[in-house]
Structure formats: C-alpha cells, structure tokens
Scaffold this active site. Structure first.
Site, mmCIF file in Angstrom:
data_model
loop_
_atom_site.group_PDB
_atom_site.id
_atom_site.type_symbol
_atom_site.label_atom_id
_atom_site.label_comp_id
_atom_site.label_asym_id
_atom_site.label_seq_id
_atom_site.Cartn_x
_atom_site.Cartn_y
_atom_site.Cartn_z
ATOM 1 N NE ARG A 223 -4.232 -1.538 0.258
ATOM 2 C CZ ARG A 223 -4.426 -2.502 -0.644
ATOM 3 N NH1 ARG A 223 -3.571 -2.676 -1.638
ATOM 4 N NH2 ARG A 223 -5.477 -3.295 -0.563
ATOM 5 C CG HIS A 271 -3.932 -0.187 -6.651
ATOM 6 N ND1 HIS A 271 -4.161 0.316 -5.405
ATOM 7 C CD2 HIS A 271 -4.059 -1.531 -6.518
ATOM 8 C CE1 HIS A 271 -4.428 -0.671 -4.553
ATOM 9 N NE2 HIS A 271 -4.371 -1.816 -5.222
#
Ligand code: NDP
Ligand code: OXD
Length: 308
Positions: A223, A271
């Site tokens: 993340r 992502h």
C-alpha cells in the site's frame, strides 16, 4: 435474504448477472439501492458504509472484494462480525506476474536503460545473473509465498520477512523486529507485500533504506501508506537506492506535481498489480456461504486483532 454489493458499479452488474445464474435465490442489491436493510445477509464491498452493522442489522459476514482490508480499519464493524478477504489463485497469479516483471525490470536495470534511451545514450551498464541478485520479500503470506516460489524458479536467492517466521522451503526466513536488520542486509531487490496496519505504516523509510545494500532497488505493491515518499526520493537522489517500481501510492493517484511522475529512477503503475475478477470473487462468495451454512470455518477470515 439478499446480498448488497458496494464497489465498482460496472463490476457490480457483472456480479449480479453471474449470481443470477449461479444462485438465483439470492437477490443482489447494488449500492446505494439497498432495499429493505433487514433482508441483507452478506455485504460485498471495497469501502464499507459507515456503521455497517447498524445499517444492516442481519449481516452474517462482510467480504472485501480485494485481498487487502486496511480500508476497514476505521469502520465500526462489530468484533464478532466475520470479515473475509479474497484469497484465490487468479488474484495470486496476477500478483506473481507483476512482481516477476518488476523484479526482472530492476534486476536488468530497465529504469536506467529507459533513461539512457531518452538521452540518446548507447551504453552497457553490466549484466548480472539471477543467482547473483538477492531478493527480499517483506510479507510472506498468501501472495508473498507465491511470488517467492516464482522467483526461486528463475534462480534468484530469496529471503522473506514475516511476523511469525513461518518457514518456506528454499527461502531464508526472518521474523519480527529482531530479524529485520539481517533480512534487509541481504536484499538487493526489496519487494513489499505487507498488509497496511498500524505496525507496518511508514515502514519503507530512510532508516530502512539505509539498512539495505548500497544501490538496492524497491518494489512496492503493498500500500502507498507503507512508503515515506520523500525518504524514497532522497534515497534515489543520493544513489543509496538505484530504482523503484511502485504500484501503490497515498493518495492514488499522487498529486500532479509529485516527483514520482517524472523521477528517472521510478516506474509508476496505477494500482494494477492484481485484481479480483468477478467470476473469481463470486466463487469465493458462494464457497463462504456454503461454509457458513455447513458450520465450517469461513475462508479468508481476517484476524481482526492483527488487522490482516
Ligand atoms: P497475507 O495476510 O496473506 O500476508 C501478510 C504477510 O505479512 C504475512 O506473512 C504476515 O506475517 C506479514 N506481516 C503482517 N504484519 C507484519 C508485521 N508487523 N511484521 C512482519 N510481518 C508482517 O496477505 P496477502 O499476501 O494476501 O496480501 C498482502 C497485501 O498485498 C495486501 O494486504 C494488500 O495490501 C496487497 N495487495 C496489493 C495488490 C495490488 O494490486 N497492488 C493486490 C492484492 C493485494 P505472518 O505470516 O506471520 O502472519
Ligand atoms: C487488493 C488490491 O487488496 O487490489 O486486492 O489492492
């Protein structure tokens, strides 16, 4: 009895179509059209609604449409309401593809050669074999272990770091805070596949970079919150780190003026390392419902105290 889907609206339509074929007795409601809240037994979501259990009083479980569950950290889910996440071969396979691509790109100095191409420079910077490049994986869970296995097959020496130090054949394992320094010493390419928790937030900082071998490279697919952006830029500018491939940032996307967009040492992707295809997500959901009905343990159940 009904299911509420609250994530990408287009994918929600696919979930509804698939479930109409595979579980015709389970009506699917798409957020924000929730109908009678008392009828909702299963919530499938990325960002949970505020106070889900108050809104949906008869929930049996919540299924995250992804592998990560850090987006639930602030949500008021009752401690005894099962939170499940996606653990399934297709998502794992996509992550293995991405991390293999990233490790090979950094191993063969793709960022350096792309920069040279832009500058019109034809210059060889040396070639090493995989067995001379040590890869360290932060987080040796469902995804980290699969990535480790693929890199071992390519000939990279692989080490891993986890909380428990659960062993894996062929991988040198390190556990917890006490094992971190020795793990980092051997990581020419560091791959972050940790979940984001209060313990792991900001772990990729200047102190950690200083503990890596000079000229090491970084892959972050965990993340954005794991990374201290300015420390990475400083480490790249000073040459302490050679390059980084980043799939996640905080926020996503980074602001337009952020150095990650243009830094020659950074490859940035939006992502996309892995994702849950609706077909695979529906299979996980239906298996979870079967387990619930038969009193078997629920698959992919998150340890709420640990946060992953
Ligand atoms: P798992 O829960 O299966 O594995 C997590 C690993 O991290 C475990 O080995 C665990 O240790 C370790 N870990 C957790 N906390 C600590 C800590 N404080 N110190 C040391 N080790 C720790 O997760 P997955 O492998 O399924 O997924 C990992 C993450 O990948 C997700 O949380 C998500 O953030 C990210 N992800 C990113 C995607 C993308 O497209 N970029 C797609 C999918 C996931 P132990 O084994 O001891 O429990
Ligand atoms: C996930 C993700 O956690 O896509 O599944 O990041």
């Amino acid at each position: 009895m009904a299911l509420l889907y609250k994530a990408h609206p287009g994918r929600g339509l696919v979930w509804r179509r698939l479930l109409a074929g595979q579980a015709p007795d389970l009506p699917v409601r798409l957020w924000p059209e929730i109908g009678d809240p008392a009828e909702i037994r299963y919530l499938v979501c990325w960002q949970p609604p505020e106070r889900p259990a108050e809104l949906l009083p008869n929930l049996r479980f919540v299924l995250s449409v992804g592998a990560g569950v850090d987006q639930f950290a602030e949500s008021a889910l009752p401690a005894d309401l099962p939170l499940l996440r996606i653990v399934e071969p297709e998502l794992t396979g996509l992550m293995v593809e991405y991390c293999t691509l990233a490790v090979l790109a950094l191993h063969r100095d793709l960022p350096g050669y792309l920069d040279q191409q832009r500058r019109g420079l034809w210059q060889e910077n040396g070639v090493r074999s995989a067995r001379e490049r040590r890869v360290g994986i932060l987080g040796l869970g469902a995804l980290g272990r699969a990535v480790a296995a693929a890199l071992l097959r390519l000939g990279f020496p692989v080490s891993g770091w986890s909380r428990s130090g659960r062993p894996m054949e062929g991988v040198r394992g390190h556990a917890g805070e006490a094992g971190l320094a020795a793990f980092l010493r051997d990581a020419d390419i560091l791959v972050c596949l940790l979940p984001l928790t209060p313990e792991t937030r900001g772990i990729l900082d200047g102190r950690l970079f200083a503990a890596l071998p000079e000229g090491a490279a970084l892959v972050n697919v965990g993340r954005g919150g794991h990374l201290v952006d300015r420390d990475l830029v400083a480490a790249l500018d000073s040459g302490r780190l050679r390059a980084a491939m980043l799939d996640v940032t905080e926020p996503e996307p980074p602001p337009r003026e952020h150095p990650f967009w243009t830094h020659p040492g950074v490859i940035l992707t939006p992502h996309v390392a892995s994702t849950t295809r609706p077909e695979a997500g529906v299979a996980v959901l239906l298996e979870a419902i079967r387990c619930l009905r038969e009193g078997r343990p629920l698959p992919g159940r998150v340890d709420r105290a640990a946060g992953y």
